[in-house]
Design a protein around this motif. Structure first.
Motif, PDB file in Angstrom:
ATOM      1  N   ALA A 164      -7.029   5.407 -16.672  1.00 29.32           N
ATOM      2  CA  ALA A 164      -7.182   4.489 -17.810  1.00 29.32           C
ATOM      3  C   ALA A 164      -7.568   5.312 -19.037  1.00 29.32           C
ATOM      4  N   GLU A 165      -7.510   4.672 -20.179  1.00 23.70           N
ATOM      5  CA  GLU A 165      -7.896   5.337 -21.420  1.00 23.70           C
ATOM      6  C   GLU A 165      -9.345   5.809 -21.333  1.00 23.70           C
ATOM      7  N   PRO A 166      -9.629   7.032 -21.787  1.00 20.29           N
ATOM      8  CA  PRO A 166     -11.004   7.547 -21.723  1.00 20.29           C
ATOM      9  C   PRO A 166     -12.039   6.634 -22.392  1.00 20.29           C
ATOM     10  N   ALA A 167     -11.686   6.003 -23.506  1.00 18.17           N
ATOM     11  CA  ALA A 167     -12.631   5.113 -24.189  1.00 18.17           C
ATOM     12  C   ALA A 167     -12.952   3.901 -23.316  1.00 18.17           C
ATOM     13  N   PHE A 168     -11.940   3.382 -22.612  1.00 18.20           N
ATOM     14  CA  PHE A 168     -12.162   2.251 -21.710  1.00 18.20           C
ATOM     15  C   PHE A 168     -13.070   2.661 -20.556  1.00 18.20           C
ATOM     16  N   VAL A 169     -12.809   3.835 -19.969  1.00 24.96           N
ATOM     17  CA  VAL A 169     -13.624   4.324 -18.859  1.00 24.96           C
ATOM     18  C   VAL A 169     -15.066   4.527 -19.315  1.00 24.96           C
ATOM     19  N   ALA A 170     -15.263   5.112 -20.489  1.00 22.53           N
ATOM     20  CA  ALA A 170     -16.612   5.322 -21.022  1.00 22.53           C
ATOM     21  C   ALA A 170     -17.333   3.999 -21.208  1.00 22.53           C
ATOM     22  N   GLN A 171     -16.613   2.999 -21.712  1.00 24.90           N
ATOM     23  CA  GLN A 171     -17.213   1.680 -21.913  1.00 24.90           C
ATOM     24  C   GLN A 171     -17.568   1.040 -20.562  1.00 24.90           C
ATOM     25  N   LEU A 172     -16.701   1.186 -19.588  1.00 23.87           N
ATOM     26  CA  LEU A 172     -16.949   0.637 -18.255  1.00 23.87           C
ATOM     27  C   LEU A 172     -18.173   1.308 -17.618  1.00 23.87           C
ATOM     28  N   ILE A 173     -18.274   2.627 -17.745  1.00 21.82           N
ATOM     29  CA  ILE A 173     -19.423   3.349 -17.198  1.00 21.82           C
ATOM     30  C   ILE A 173     -20.701   2.890 -17.887  1.00 21.82           C
ATOM     31  N   ALA A 174     -20.674   2.720 -19.197  1.00 23.97           N
ATOM     32  CA  ALA A 174     -21.853   2.248 -19.933  1.00 23.97           C
ATOM     33  C   ALA A 174     -22.257   0.849 -19.479  1.00 23.97           C
ATOM     34  N   MET A 175     -21.292  -0.009 -19.252  1.00 23.13           N
ATOM     35  CA  MET A 175     -21.596  -1.367 -18.778  1.00 23.13           C
ATOM     36  C   MET A 175     -22.212  -1.318 -17.380  1.00 23.13           C
ATOM     37  N   GLN A 176     -21.657  -0.486 -16.512  1.00 15.46           N
ATOM     38  CA  GLN A 176     -22.186  -0.369 -15.156  1.00 15.46           C
ATOM     39  C   GLN A 176     -23.610   0.197 -15.170  1.00 15.46           C
ATOM     40  N   GLN A 177     -23.875   1.146 -16.074  1.00 19.03           N
ATOM     41  CA  GLN A 177     -25.225   1.687 -16.207  1.00 19.03           C
ATOM     42  C   GLN A 177     -26.197   0.584 -16.619  1.00 19.03           C
ATOM     43  N   HIS A 178     -25.788  -0.237 -17.553  1.00 20.36           N
ATOM     44  CA  HIS A 178     -26.635  -1.339 -18.009  1.00 20.36           C
ATOM     45  C   HIS A 178     -26.903  -2.318 -16.859  1.00 20.36           C
ATOM     46  N   VAL A 179     -25.876  -2.643 -16.102  1.00 15.91           N
ATOM     47  CA  VAL A 179     -26.027  -3.559 -14.971  1.00 15.91           C
ATOM     48  C   VAL A 179     -26.992  -2.966 -13.939  1.00 15.91           C
ATOM     49  N   GLN A 180     -26.849  -1.672 -13.655  1.00 17.92           N
ATOM     50  CA  GLN A 180     -27.750  -1.027 -12.693  1.00 17.92           C
ATOM     51  C   GLN A 180     -29.193  -1.080 -13.195  1.00 17.92           C
ATOM     52  N   SER A 181     -29.399  -0.731 -14.443  1.00 13.33           N
ATOM     53  CA  SER A 181     -30.735  -0.721 -15.021  1.00 13.33           C
ATOM     54  C   SER A 181     -31.376  -2.106 -14.959  1.00 13.33           C
ATOM     55  N   GLN A 182     -30.624  -3.124 -15.355  1.00 12.36           N
ATOM     56  CA  GLN A 182     -31.142  -4.491 -15.311  1.00 12.36           C
ATOM     57  C   GLN A 182     -31.405  -4.929 -13.871  1.00 12.36           C
ATOM     58  N   GLY A 183     -30.544  -4.520 -12.960  1.00 13.65           N
ATOM     59  CA  GLY A 183     -30.736  -4.857 -11.547  1.00 13.65           C
ATOM     60  C   GLY A 183     -32.014  -4.247 -10.989  1.00 13.65           C
ATOM     61  N   PHE A 184     -32.262  -2.972 -11.318  1.00 13.38           N
ATOM     62  CA  PHE A 184     -33.492  -2.322 -10.868  1.00 13.38           C
ATOM     63  C   PHE A 184     -34.711  -3.045 -11.437  1.00 13.38           C
ATOM     64  N   ARG A 185     -34.663  -3.354 -12.718  1.00 11.23           N
ATOM     65  CA  ARG A 185     -35.823  -3.984 -13.362  1.00 11.23           C
ATOM     66  C   ARG A 185     -36.067  -5.404 -12.823  1.00 11.23           C
ATOM     67  N   HIS A 186     -34.997  -6.086 -12.434  1.00 15.78           N
ATOM     68  CA  HIS A 186     -35.150  -7.429 -11.863  1.00 15.78           C
ATOM     69  C   HIS A 186     -35.686  -7.349 -10.434  1.00 15.78           C
ATOM     70  N   ALA A 187     -35.092  -6.488  -9.610  1.00 18.09           N
ATOM     71  CA  ALA A 187     -35.468  -6.403  -8.200  1.00 18.09           C
ATOM     72  C   ALA A 187     -36.803  -5.688  -7.992  1.00 18.09           C
ATOM     73  N   PHE A 188     -37.122  -4.751  -8.890  1.00 17.99           N
ATOM     74  CA  PHE A 188     -38.337  -3.945  -8.743  1.00 17.99           C
ATOM     75  C   PHE A 188     -39.083  -3.893 -10.080  1.00 17.99           C
ATOM     76  N   PRO A 189     -39.657  -5.016 -10.512  1.00 18.91           N
ATOM     77  CA  PRO A 189     -40.269  -5.064 -11.839  1.00 18.91           C
ATOM     78  C   PRO A 189     -41.465  -4.127 -12.016  1.00 18.91           C
ATOM     79  N   GLN A 190     -42.104  -3.730 -10.938  1.00 16.61           N
ATOM     80  CA  GLN A 190     -43.266  -2.834 -11.030  1.00 16.61           C
ATOM     81  C   GLN A 190     -42.898  -1.372 -10.769  1.00 16.61           C
ATOM     82  N   ALA A 191     -41.622  -1.063 -10.660  1.00 20.63           N
ATOM     83  CA  ALA A 191     -41.191   0.297 -10.316  1.00 20.63           C
ATOM     84  C   ALA A 191     -41.595   1.315 -11.375  1.00 20.63           C
TER      85      ALA A 191
END
Length: 167
Positions: free
Chosen positions: A42-69
């Protein structure tokens, strides 16, 4: 009030708090863990955007599942090489995430961090638990070498535990 035990790593490794200037490093670190996305046709800009979105989802998931981490940067000689996320309660120490830059892998850094976590958990009389994706066979082998045992498994991951031997 009892002071919480502090995890320390063997020199030259160290942990430090994550700060605002670490955003670019954390983005590069996350991208370095996502070869599955980086290799997409895929286009590099699309891949970069997808990776950034996945990073955000992971970060929010960690903070939701482990709020005291605890979230920390792993450094070697003052240079950031990874991130460590742990969550501790009265029943266990949970390794939420350990991520190292590709250049820092297979150099003993991950083993050193894990051994320090094991000693820290043992000092508190707690088991050390983690989950590892079935797709991350290298990490699963490392955990097994360090004495972690599979305690449960599902279609996506294995849950593993290490417990210090009783004296």
């Amino acid at each position: 009030m009892t002071e919480k035990p502090v995890l320390t790593l063997p020199a030259p490794l160290a942990l430090r708090a994550i700060g605002e200037p670490d955003h670019a490093f954390l983005s590069a670190l996350y991208a370095g863990t996502r070869d599955d996305l980086a290799l997409m046709a895929a286009e590099p800009a699309f891949v970069a955007q997808l990776i950034a979105m996945q990073q955000h989802v992971q970060s929010q998931g960690f903070r939701h599942a482990f709020p005291q981490a605890e979230h920390a940067i792993v450094e070697c000689g003052g240079q950031p090489l990874g991130r460590l996320v742990t969550d501790t309660d009265r029943e266990r120490v949970h390794l939420v995430d350990l991520a190292l830059l590709p250049a820092a892998r297979a150099r003993g850094h991950g083993s050193a961090v894990l051994r320090a976590l094991q000693a820290w958990a043992a000092g508190q009389g707690l088991p050390l638990r983690l989950s590892v994706s079935h797709a991350n066979a290298a990490a699963a082998r490392l955990y097994a070498r360090l004495g972690f045992c599979i305690v449960a498994s599902d279609a996506l991951q294995q849950r593993m535990q290490w417990q210090a031997e009783a004296p």
